[in-house]
Enzyme design. Structure first.
Site, PDB file in Angstrom:
ATOM      1  N   GLU A 173       0.599 -36.785  29.105  1.00 51.61           N
ATOM      2  CA  GLU A 173      -0.443 -35.840  28.712  1.00 51.61           C
ATOM      3  C   GLU A 173      -1.763 -36.542  28.388  1.00 51.61           C
ATOM      4  O   GLU A 173      -2.707 -35.901  27.914  1.00 51.61           O
ATOM      5  CB  GLU A 173       0.031 -35.030  27.489  1.00 51.61           C
ATOM      6  N   HIS A 177      -0.999 -40.356  20.351  1.00 45.96           N
ATOM      7  CA  HIS A 177       0.326 -39.802  20.163  1.00 45.96           C
ATOM      8  C   HIS A 177       1.387 -40.828  20.576  1.00 45.96           C
ATOM      9  O   HIS A 177       2.354 -41.076  19.847  1.00 45.96           O
ATOM     10  CB  HIS A 177       0.516 -38.541  21.013  1.00 45.96           C
ATOM     11  N   ASP A 231      15.957   7.844   5.757  1.00 42.22           N
ATOM     12  CA  ASP A 231      14.638   7.885   5.133  1.00 42.22           C
ATOM     13  C   ASP A 231      14.699   7.554   3.652  1.00 42.22           C
ATOM     14  O   ASP A 231      13.737   7.018   3.094  1.00 42.22           O
ATOM     15  CB  ASP A 231      14.016   9.279   5.292  1.00 42.22           C
ATOM     16  N   TYR A 234       0.854  -1.191   0.000  1.00 40.38           N
ATOM     17  CA  TYR A 234       0.000   0.000   0.000  1.00 40.38           C
ATOM     18  C   TYR A 234       0.886   1.236   0.000  1.00 40.38           C
ATOM     19  O   TYR A 234       1.801   1.364   0.824  1.00 40.38           O
ATOM     20  CB  TYR A 234      -0.912   0.025   1.228  1.00 40.38           C
ATOM     21  N   SER A 255       5.384   9.322  13.122  1.00 37.06           N
ATOM     22  CA  SER A 255       6.837   9.288  13.072  1.00 37.06           C
ATOM     23  C   SER A 255       7.425   9.970  14.307  1.00 37.06           C
ATOM     24  O   SER A 255       6.815  10.878  14.884  1.00 37.06           O
ATOM     25  CB  SER A 255       7.321   9.995  11.806  1.00 37.06           C
ATOM     26  N   GLN A 266      11.273  15.445  11.441  1.00 39.82           N
ATOM     27  CA  GLN A 266      10.220  14.517  11.854  1.00 39.82           C
ATOM     28  C   GLN A 266       8.912  15.250  12.129  1.00 39.82           C
ATOM     29  O   GLN A 266       7.835  14.779  11.787  1.00 39.82           O
ATOM     30  CB  GLN A 266      10.651  13.738  13.098  1.00 39.82           C
ATOM     31  N   GLU A 314      11.531   5.223  17.521  1.00 37.93           N
ATOM     32  CA  GLU A 314      11.602   4.764  16.132  1.00 37.93           C
ATOM     33  C   GLU A 314      12.970   5.127  15.547  1.00 37.93           C
ATOM     34  O   GLU A 314      13.681   4.278  15.009  1.00 37.93           O
ATOM     35  CB  GLU A 314      10.487   5.427  15.327  1.00 37.93           C
ATOM     36  N   HIS A 315      13.327   6.413  15.623  1.00 36.55           N
ATOM     37  CA  HIS A 315      14.625   6.894  15.158  1.00 36.55           C
ATOM     38  C   HIS A 315      15.411   7.423  16.351  1.00 36.55           C
ATOM     39  O   HIS A 315      14.909   8.265  17.097  1.00 36.55           O
ATOM     40  CB  HIS A 315      14.462   8.044  14.151  1.00 36.55           C
ATOM     41  N   HIS A 333       6.207  15.858   9.362  1.00 36.55           N
ATOM     42  CA  HIS A 333       5.363  14.788   8.831  1.00 36.55           C
ATOM     43  C   HIS A 333       3.885  15.085   9.084  1.00 36.55           C
ATOM     44  O   HIS A 333       3.057  15.034   8.190  1.00 36.55           O
ATOM     45  CB  HIS A 333       5.737  13.442   9.460  1.00 36.55           C
TER      46      HIS A 333
END
Length: 437
Positions: free
Chosen positions: A422, A427, A368, A137, A244, A266, A334-335, A269
């Site tokens: 179990e 099994h 970036d 996207y 951001s 930043q 984030e940064h 944005h």
């Protein structure tokens, strides 16, 4: 003397109310409200039930684009190549260089299949396989993010994904040639000029024209994020990203004007973006504040930057470098810009950060666009448990197990005991069937 500003908050870690003030500053609620959720659910249901007809209807309603068939909303490789040759030489060269650097970096991430054989002949291993088809996207309209195309598509291509489908809204039918050119360079197979929750639905469920994908990646607005969350499970998704953010640690060796612009990069944005600078020298913080106040009126996106800094920005005074390091891990940015003389010395202390930019000359914006590492990063503190987008996000791993007769006997005796413990008799008996005696 410490300056007072209405543009950005000044906080001191030594104040009694600092923890509460920081928590308030960092708080971000990205969950959709009930109205958005209801609208997205309706769109998803319509696309799932009516396919292309719903996409055409929603494209007309939301993007003001009247078409009669999905063929009018479909672009092939030839159209993308046309865009590549139509842009300026400088733009084409920048796309090529950025793409090459991003590709080279992600080539280093490629995991390999492996296996080993035990003494009794039992083989164990792991098989790495790329996803068959990925949907990317890309925001459209006023926004034009060719860098987002490169960062989301190139690692998928490096991973070995053969079919990469891109969706991008084109309000009023306006195509962004730079975005299409980036799609060509990165290796997109085809593009559908649709957007919003309806595009996410088409990728997740498939329609007569849009193929169903295995994973959806890429940023979008609240409707796109809500839709991605809703279809998770039907398909994989990269993450639900928040605004951001940048955290700059400065020891005073970087010019104040540079730091102010790093914060602006930043903040511009959107109004919810976050820009924080941490230092342990009041005079240096005063210099940065003076730069902010002086440079802000010169910025093209002044109103957005100002709103971001007023709402979620801060200059934070700590007592020491050690206290700054602790703050990094608490914020998990984030940064992270380590704008210090010896950034290497900080690395062992940094445990939570999406990307780390080291030294005075390493502006975050280089990451970036063209440094090479991915700019799709965990936000809102999720760097505590997640990582940047990469090749590994477009591959899956299968375990390999092949037992020899001796191995089946040895492992079967262990499995039998545990299975009966179990109360899973079938099994146990399945393991016991292969025992030597």
């Amino acid at each position: 003397m410490t300056q007072v500003s209405q543009t950005i908050a000044r906080l001191s870690a030594s104040n009694a109310d600092f923890d509460q003030a920081l928590d308030t500053l960092l708080a971000w609620e990205g969950v959709s409200d009930r109205e958005v959720q209801t609208r997205v659910d309706d769109i998803l249901s319509e696309v799932r039930a009516r396919g292309d007809d719903a996409l055409i209807e929603f494209t007309g309603r939301f993007d003001r684009l009247s078409v009669s068939a999905m063929s009018e909303l479909t672009l092939g490789r030839a159209r993308l190549e046309e865009a590549y040759h139509a842009i300026s030489d400088d733009q084409r060269d920048a796309l090529d260089q950025a793409s090459e650097r991003i590709r080279a970096y992600h080539e280093h991430q490629k995991p390999t299949s492996w296996q080993y054989t035990e003494a009794d002949g039992t083989m164990l291993g792991q098989k790495v396989t790329p996803l068959d088809r990925v949907g990317v996207y890309v925001p459209g309209g006023k926004a034009a993010y060719p860098s987002s195309v490169l960062m989301n598509v190139v690692p998928a291509h490096v991973a070995g994904v053969e079919d990469i489908v891109m969706v991008v809204p084109t309000p009023d039918g306006v195509l962004n040639e730079l975005v299409l050119a980036a799609a060509f360079v990165a290796g997109v197979t085809r593009v559908f000029t649709i957007g919003g929750a309806q595009a996410v639905a088409a990728l997740a469920y498939g329609t007569e024209s849009v193929p169903r994908v295995d994973k959806i990646v890429g940023p979008g607005n609240i409707y796109v994020a809500t839709a991605k969350r809703a279809v998770f499970g039907q398909v994989g998704i990269d993450m639900i990203a928040g605004p951001s953010e940048i955290l700059v640690i400065s020891d005073g060796t970087t010019p104040a004007d540079w730091l102010a612009m790093d914060l602006f990069s930043q903040a511009e944005h959107d109004e919810d973006a976050q820009a924080i600078l941490v230092a342990w020298d009041d005079a240096h913080l005063d210099e940065v504040l003076e730069s902010i106040e002086r440079l802000l009126p010169t910025m093209e996106r002044e109103a957005i930057i100002r709103a971001s800094l007023e709402k979620r920005g801060a200059l934070i005074r700590v007592e020491s470098a050690a206290e700054a390091a602790a703050l990094i891990n608490r914020i998990a940015p984030e940064h992270l810009e380590l704008s210090v003389a010896q950034p290497d010395a900080w690395l062992d202390q940094v445990r939570h950060a999406g990307a780390i930019f080291m030294g005075t000359y390493t502006a975050e914006v280089l990451g970036d666009y063209c440094a090479g590492p991915n700019h799709v990063l965990p936000t809102s503190g999720t760097a505590r448990f997640s990582s940047p987008l990469g090749v590994y996000d477009f591959q899956k791993r299968s375990s390999l197990i092949q037992c020899s007769a001796e191995g089946a006997d040895r492992l079967g005796r262990v499995a039998s005991v545990l299975a009966r413990g179990e109360s899973l008799t079938a099994h146990a008996r399945a393991a016991e069937n292969r025992l030597k005696s």
